[in-house]
Design an enzyme around this catalytic site. Structure first.
Site, short mmCIF file in Angstrom:
data_model
loop_
_atom_site.label_atom_id
_atom_site.label_comp_id
_atom_site.label_asym_id
_atom_site.label_seq_id
_atom_site.Cartn_x
_atom_site.Cartn_y
_atom_site.Cartn_z
N TYR A 52 1.10 -1.32 -0.16
CA TYR A 52 -0.07 -0.08 0.09
C TYR A 52 0.89 1.17 -0.12
CZ TYR A 52 -5.02 -1.01 0.26
OH TYR A 52 -6.24 -1.39 -0.02
N GLU A 54 -0.51 4.80 -0.42
CA GLU A 54 -1.43 6.01 -0.70
C GLU A 54 -0.47 7.19 -0.42
OE1 GLU A 54 -4.76 5.78 1.58
OE2 GLU A 54 -5.54 3.88 0.60
N ASP A 198 -5.93 13.20 -25.61
CA ASP A 198 -6.09 11.72 -25.01
C ASP A 198 -5.32 10.76 -26.08
OD1 ASP A 198 -6.66 9.08 -24.44
OD2 ASP A 198 -8.78 9.44 -23.83
N THR A 224 -3.37 5.54 -21.91
CA THR A 224 -3.26 4.29 -21.41
C THR A 224 -1.63 4.02 -21.73
OG1 THR A 224 -4.17 3.62 -23.24
CG2 THR A 224 -5.81 3.62 -21.54
N LYS A 227 -1.51 -0.09 -25.07
CA LYS A 227 -1.75 -0.08 -26.55
C LYS A 227 -0.65 0.05 -27.21
CE LYS A 227 -6.60 1.64 -25.83
NZ LYS A 227 -6.77 2.34 -24.53
N ARG A 233 -1.53 -2.50 -18.37
CA ARG A 233 -2.75 -1.64 -18.26
C ARG A 233 -2.28 -0.72 -17.10
NH1 ARG A 233 -5.82 -5.00 -21.22
NH2 ARG A 233 -7.26 -3.42 -21.57
N1 DSN Z 1 -11.38 -0.10 -24.99
C1 DSN Z 1 -10.35 0.96 -25.69
C2 DSN Z 1 -10.42 0.60 -27.30
O1 DSN Z 1 -10.50 -0.43 -27.47
O2 DSN Z 1 -10.09 1.42 -28.07
C3 DSN Z 1 -10.76 2.54 -25.38
O3 DSN Z 1 -10.68 2.64 -24.21
#
Ligand code: DSN
Length: 415
Positions: A52, A54, A198, A224, A227, A233
């Site tokens: 933890y 925080e 974003d 994120t 990707k 993640r």
């Molecule tokens: N779920 C993502 C995507 O597949 O583009 C977007 O958040």
């Protein structure tokens, strides 16, 4: 591998093995997915999971955080270096909470946000009505031009002028073309709004120089990390020089929005794994990877056009392709299912001005990040276009399945 898991929990072990095999002998072509490195997975499955923490480095609410501070500081440093920003919060659990933190830091409930319409390729958190962003904030949307399927910047400017949003999002989930961050900033400035880029889908391309960076234009950048960036993640929330110029307290507001505003203890194992993926992204091989992702997508797009497929916007500049299947007499859902039977994993997706419902839309979305991680190239893209065409035209997934398996054997997922 996973010997202890096998001993303790055979059921989960067996399912995990099946998933590993599924990944190995299918083509992962969902554009928001990738194959992470073993180093990233090792950081994820480490004792960092247990802690933890925080608070922030040097200001924790729990003891025993000496090394956790080291991890978070290193991750922040790498993120700042990789993206060229003065500030980065690395604690966001994922993309939606990261965007939520931006709302918390820049708007009061009821204030206005402008984002891309979901059906045109935007994201739920950019103001969609069923999402917190549309429920607690007043949202309006821009879309794409009916003829070209491209963002019409004049339209965005007009909507901004009329709506006077305090926050504008530029970022997409199914837009195959280059985003003009400079134009978005001009629009944001014309109404005094914050601009949040974003870049979740394209952050790996930006880092590798394959898509222009929003760093000189946006005030805040979210992404994120799983990707095209090819990490675990997770999410990063960055404030740029111009974000600090607009509001010197913005970094502090972002930190406070994340903790204690939205989250409790950060997922330290996730932060460690993000740090690893950022280190990998600094390597020259990642630059090459990003370029290949885009080149592969372009070759695949060209081949699909030759086979009579209708590509939204006519092609691609990035890692993804959006196919409108209306002319092929098959829905997105049916195409997704047939392709999956053939071992080609894609996802159904609405196309702009789609007459069909979102649960069974007219299109599919496909991308090259994961298959490029497997080191597939131009020749393989031609084969994959052939496979997709055969499945969609002849509806014979079983026959194509064998060819996909054969291709996968020669391109093992790197460990
Ligand atoms: N779920 C993502 C995507 O597949 O583009 C977007 O958040």
């Amino acid at each position: 591998m996973h010997e202890e898991l096998k001993r303790i929990d055979k059921e989960i072990y067996e399912i995990l093995r099946k998933e590993e095999n599924r990944k190995e002998d299918t083509l992962e072509m969902i554009p928001s997915e990738n194959h992470t490195s073993l180093a990233v997975l090792e950081a994820l499955s480490s004792v960092f999971n247990d802690k933890y923490a925080e608070g922030y480095p040097g200001k924790r609410y729990y003891g025993g955080n000496e090394y956790i501070d080291d991890v978070e500081i290193l991750c922040q440093e790498r993120a700042r270096k990789v993206f060229g920003v003065p500030f980065c919060n690395v604690q966001g659990y994922s993309g939606s909470p990261a965007n939520m933190a931006v709302y918390f830091a820049t708007l009061k409930p009821g204030e206005k946000v402008l984002g891309m319409h979901l059906s045109a390729g935007g994201h739920l958190t950019h103001g969609w009505k069923v999402n917190f962003s549309g429920k607690y904030y007043e949202s309006s949307f821009y879309g794409v031009d009916k003829e070209t399927s491209l963002i019409d910047y004049d339209e965005v400017r007009e909507i901004a002028k009329k709506e006077k949003p305090k926050l504008i999002f530029v970022g997409t989930t199914s837009y195959p073309r280059t985003l003009d961050f400079k134009k978005f900033r001009e629009i944001a400035d014309s109404v005094g709004a914050y601009l949040c880029a974003d870049i979740s889908h394209i952050s790996g391309l930006i880092v590798s120089g394959s898509h222009p960076s929003p760093v000189d234009h946006a005030h805040v950048i979210t992404t994120t990390t799983h990707k095209t960036l090819r990490g675990p993640r997770g999410a990063l929330i960055m404030v740029t020089e111009s974000g600090i110029k607009k509001d010197a307290d913005l970094p502090e507001k972002i930190n406070k929005a994340v903790f204690p505003g939205l989250q409790g203890g950060p997922h330290v194992h996730q932060i460690a794994a993000i740090a690893v993926c950022l280190k990998e992204a600094m390597d020259d091989s990642f630059k090459e990877y990003g370029k290949l992702v885009v080149r592969n997508a372009r070759v695949l797009a060209e081949e699909l056009v030759k086979k009579g497929f209708n590509l939204v916007s006519g092609g691609t500049d990035n890692h993804l392709i959006l196919l409108n299947l209306e002319n092929k007499g098959i829905s997105g859902k049916d195409a997704q299912n047939l392709l999956e039977k053939a071992g080609i994993v894609v996802n159904k997706n609405a196309v702009p001005f789609d007459p069909r419902p979102p649960a069974d839309p007219s299109g599919i979305r496909l991308g090259t990040p994961a298959i490029t991680t497997r080191k597939m190239g131009e020749e393989e893209m031609k084969k994959i276009a052939e496979f997709i065409s055969e499945v969609v035209e002849k509806r014979n997934p079983e026959k194509v399945r064998e060819k996909v398996k054969k291709l996968c054997i020669n391109f093992k997922i790197p460990k």
